[in-house]
Design a protein around this motif. Sequence first.
Motif, mmCIF file in Angstrom:
data_model
loop_
_atom_site.group_PDB
_atom_site.id
_atom_site.type_symbol
_atom_site.label_atom_id
_atom_site.label_comp_id
_atom_site.label_asym_id
_atom_site.label_seq_id
_atom_site.Cartn_x
_atom_site.Cartn_y
_atom_site.Cartn_z
ATOM 1 N N ALA A 37 0.831 -1.201 0.000
ATOM 2 C CA ALA A 37 0.000 0.000 0.000
ATOM 3 C C ALA A 37 0.869 1.256 0.000
ATOM 4 O O ALA A 37 0.588 2.223 -0.728
ATOM 5 N N PHE A 38 1.928 1.256 0.796
ATOM 6 C CA PHE A 38 2.855 2.386 0.778
ATOM 7 C C PHE A 38 3.502 2.543 -0.601
ATOM 8 O O PHE A 38 3.627 3.656 -1.124
ATOM 9 N N GLU A 39 3.916 1.452 -1.205
ATOM 10 C CA GLU A 39 4.558 1.523 -2.524
ATOM 11 C C GLU A 39 3.621 2.122 -3.565
ATOM 12 O O GLU A 39 4.026 2.945 -4.386
ATOM 13 N N LEU A 40 2.354 1.719 -3.536
ATOM 14 C CA LEU A 40 1.376 2.272 -4.470
ATOM 15 C C LEU A 40 1.150 3.763 -4.213
ATOM 16 O O LEU A 40 1.081 4.563 -5.154
ATOM 17 N N CYS A 41 1.049 4.122 -2.952
ATOM 18 C CA CYS A 41 0.760 5.509 -2.596
ATOM 19 C C CYS A 41 1.913 6.439 -2.962
ATOM 20 O O CYS A 41 1.692 7.567 -3.413
ATOM 21 N N LEU A 42 3.147 5.984 -2.789
ATOM 22 C CA LEU A 42 4.318 6.835 -2.987
ATOM 23 C C LEU A 42 4.853 6.811 -4.414
ATOM 24 O O LEU A 42 5.782 7.539 -4.736
ATOM 25 N N ALA A 43 4.294 5.958 -5.280
ATOM 26 C CA ALA A 43 4.718 5.918 -6.676
ATOM 27 C C ALA A 43 4.502 7.301 -7.317
ATOM 28 O O ALA A 43 3.596 8.040 -6.924
ATOM 29 N N PRO A 44 5.368 7.691 -8.302
ATOM 30 C CA PRO A 44 6.363 6.874 -9.011
ATOM 31 C C PRO A 44 7.753 6.900 -8.382
ATOM 32 O O PRO A 44 8.737 6.565 -9.048
ATOM 33 N N ARG A 45 7.868 7.315 -7.129
ATOM 34 C CA ARG A 45 9.182 7.323 -6.495
ATOM 35 C C ARG A 45 9.733 5.908 -6.377
ATOM 36 O O ARG A 45 8.983 4.944 -6.235
ATOM 37 N N GLN A 46 11.063 5.807 -6.378
ATOM 38 C CA GLN A 46 11.693 4.526 -6.074
ATOM 39 C C GLN A 46 11.459 4.229 -4.601
ATOM 40 O O GLN A 46 11.792 5.039 -3.732
ATOM 41 N N VAL A 47 10.863 3.098 -4.299
ATOM 42 C CA VAL A 47 10.558 2.724 -2.920
ATOM 43 C C VAL A 47 11.222 1.390 -2.623
ATOM 44 O O VAL A 47 10.965 0.387 -3.294
ATOM 45 N N ASP A 48 12.093 1.389 -1.640
ATOM 46 C CA ASP A 48 12.763 0.172 -1.193
ATOM 47 C C ASP A 48 12.327 -0.147 0.229
ATOM 48 O O ASP A 48 11.712 0.685 0.912
ATOM 49 N N HIS A 49 12.669 -1.331 0.666
ATOM 50 C CA HIS A 49 12.303 -1.767 2.010
ATOM 51 C C HIS A 49 13.532 -2.323 2.702
ATOM 52 O O HIS A 49 14.247 -3.162 2.134
ATOM 53 N N VAL A 50 13.808 -1.835 3.896
ATOM 54 C CA VAL A 50 14.894 -2.393 4.683
ATOM 55 C C VAL A 50 14.279 -3.372 5.682
ATOM 56 O O VAL A 50 13.438 -3.002 6.498
ATOM 57 N N ASP A 51 14.672 -4.629 5.556
ATOM 58 C CA ASP A 51 14.083 -5.684 6.382
ATOM 59 C C ASP A 51 14.887 -5.830 7.665
ATOM 60 O O ASP A 51 15.528 -6.856 7.914
ATOM 61 N N ASP A 52 14.859 -4.784 8.466
ATOM 62 C CA ASP A 52 15.611 -4.769 9.715
ATOM 63 C C ASP A 52 14.748 -4.084 10.768
ATOM 64 O O ASP A 52 14.623 -2.859 10.768
ATOM 65 N N PRO A 53 14.127 -4.837 11.654
ATOM 66 C CA PRO A 53 13.287 -4.214 12.676
ATOM 67 C C PRO A 53 14.084 -3.438 13.713
ATOM 68 O O PRO A 53 13.500 -2.761 14.558
ATOM 69 N N GLU A 54 15.409 -3.503 13.647
ATOM 70 C CA GLU A 54 16.251 -2.838 14.637
ATOM 71 C C GLU A 54 17.036 -1.681 14.019
ATOM 72 O O GLU A 54 18.199 -1.448 14.348
ATOM 73 N N VAL A 55 16.399 -0.917 13.114
ATOM 74 C CA VAL A 55 17.122 0.182 12.464
ATOM 75 C C VAL A 55 17.529 1.247 13.473
ATOM 76 O O VAL A 55 18.524 1.954 13.262
ATOM 77 N N GLY A 56 16.790 1.399 14.568
ATOM 78 C CA GLY A 56 17.164 2.378 15.575
ATOM 79 C C GLY A 56 18.479 2.031 16.240
ATOM 80 O O GLY A 56 19.366 2.878 16.381
ATOM 81 N N CYS A 57 18.628 0.782 16.642
ATOM 82 C CA CYS A 57 19.902 0.332 17.224
ATOM 83 C C CYS A 57 21.041 0.457 16.215
ATOM 84 O O CYS A 57 22.141 0.898 16.548
ATOM 85 N N THR A 58 20.767 0.042 14.976
ATOM 86 C CA THR A 58 21.796 0.125 13.937
ATOM 87 C C THR A 58 22.240 1.568 13.748
ATOM 88 O O THR A 58 23.444 1.868 13.670
ATOM 89 N N GLY A 59 21.274 2.491 13.662
ATOM 90 C CA GLY A 59 21.615 3.900 13.476
ATOM 91 C C GLY A 59 22.392 4.463 14.641
ATOM 92 O O GLY A 59 23.359 5.217 14.464
ATOM 93 N N ALA A 60 22.002 4.111 15.862
ATOM 94 C CA ALA A 60 22.732 4.594 17.037
ATOM 95 C C ALA A 60 24.169 4.101 17.027
ATOM 96 O O ALA A 60 25.113 4.848 17.343
#
Length: 448
Positions: free
Chosen positions: A410-433
């Motif tokens: 649904a997000f991909e459809l809504c945000l088109a035609p932008r390139q939309v990728d998905h990061v399959d990491d539920p811990e992006v906050g820890c990774t960023g910190a």
Amino acid sequence: MNVLALDLGTSSVRAMVFDDSARARPDALARRGFDLSIAADDSGGATLDADEYLAALCACLDELAKAGHLDDIGLVAASAQWHSVLPVDAGGRPLGPVVTWLDTRPAPPEDATGPLDPEAFHQRTGAWWHRFYWTVKLPWLRDLGLRPARYTGLVEYILGELLGEAPMSVSQASGTGMLDLSTMEWDPEALEIAGVATGQVPSLAAPDWHGRLRPDYARRWPQLARALWSPAVGDGAASNIGSGCVDETRAAVTVGTSAAVRLVQPAPGGAALPPLPHRLWRYRVDDARVVTGAAYSAGGNLFAWARRELRLPEGPALEETLAGIAPFAGVRADPRLGGDRPPGTAPAGSGELRHIGFGTTATEMFAGMMAGVCTMVLGDLEVIESTVDHRVAVTLGGGAIAASPWWRRAFELCLAPRQVDHVDDPEVGCTGAALVALERAAPPARRP
């Protein structure tokens, strides 16, 4: 050297270990769920108990220590919720619960007037005179009859208990709505509006600040006795960095407990900041970057509430029931069940469902609410793009996005035609910190 990264979120506390390239160590993750105290009378109260929160974090560290995962830790990083406030007495003890970002009760005093020039204030601080920020929260707490000696954030209280001394990072300070984003000092007008002196708010961390555990905690976790602790990064900023959205070419759409769309921009201290549209906020990642965006009270919390109250199945069974529903067809929803994030002022309980008939199913209502979040994000992403004069790519991330392929589509459809990728990491906050802490610890020649 390994890095211990903490994620001090709203609904959970997590601790995980990375190597010195910010790659997660296998199985080195501990998590404790944490329930907000939500007012039963729909008044908008949403609070946390600071000492229970500290106990949950300590339990995570005990678990990692028992499993041998705290060996060779040289650096401790933290991603932490923005906007919380905790009133404390002269000894630093809480005078009440932590007031979180989700609490919609704070209101300005009746005789208060706010900033002399609201637009200049917004450009300076990235914030508004709004219940979300300390300029409104601190007078409101005093009006409750409290007489705090000082005010602090949840993360500063937690780290202060562990380290003995924990100044507030510029990232966390920017989330109070009282930091001048250019000078990286407390804004004098904001302090005046809040009715406090600099001695009543946390001191700000110097660029080279690092902390160490207090002796009693160093005895509890001797593996961490020599580790250096970095200043905390606001959770939204950490999520952008952890998602790989580190510059003006790529925005992050993150759906955890709440949801947000954000873009990182370079902004060394003292430099002129890019113009800020009225409906966007701006905070600091660190002393070299800002993050501009919009956030919503509806996200993973809405997903969990709707699934529970509509008695929907979980996981693959839910996706199977959603498979025949086209996003943005049928039920329309205003998903602001928890009210507005700034600059909006809608109170908790502002959600709506429309175009419902006797033939409408629970799954169709669920789909309408999830699509409503997508539509809100698109509107603000278009405003963000107006500040950089080009269309940006988008990375979707967060635990709620990972939990629902249908919502991701649904997000991909809504945000088109932008390139939309998905990061399959539920811990992006820890990774960023971890990434921000490693950058900060690196020699100047190696920093981005």
